[in-house]
Design an enzyme around this catalytic site. Sequence first.
Site, PDB file in Angstrom:
ATOM      1  CB  CYS A  10      39.018  25.285  70.038  1.00  0.00           C
ATOM      2  SG  CYS A  10      39.444  23.415  70.181  1.00  0.00           S
ATOM      3  CB  CYS A  84      43.355  28.925  69.983  1.00  0.00           C
ATOM      4  SG  CYS A  84      42.634  29.292  68.449  1.00  0.00           S
ATOM      5  CB  CYS A  88      45.957  30.567  64.745  1.00  0.00           C
ATOM      6  SG  CYS A  88      45.751  29.515  62.998  1.00  0.00           S
TER       7      CYS A  88
END
Length: 133
Positions: A10, A84, A88
Amino acid sequence: MTAPEVLFVCVHNAGRSQMAAALLRHYAMGRVRVASAGSEPAEQVNPAAAEAMAELGLDITAEIPTKLSYGAVEDADVVITMGCGDTCPVFPGKRYLDWALEDPAGQGIDAVRPIRDDIDRRVRGLLAELLDG
């Protein structure tokens, strides 16, 4: 057989991902390797998240929010993102899940409990899949 590794990601690695990691570690009892990280880690774990977890007998107050690294994603078998976005890194062959969860940042315990409970349900389901599959 090597234990599968799950990475929870996150933004701040202070609430959602920390709660998810603690719950999976608790339920998996060593059968799954667990890590968590954040794209912009906070300085400490969210106090309301820690309080919500303490209600379940799990202490996350000593956890330190960690910066997301390529290595952490590369090592994981399953990467679970929690708000997020596209920060990533994506590696071919990895299983990615995006859990749409409200961010507990700045919220009180009454708002964090339902988030914790939602994470708890999802973690139990994930564990069943990992161990049965």
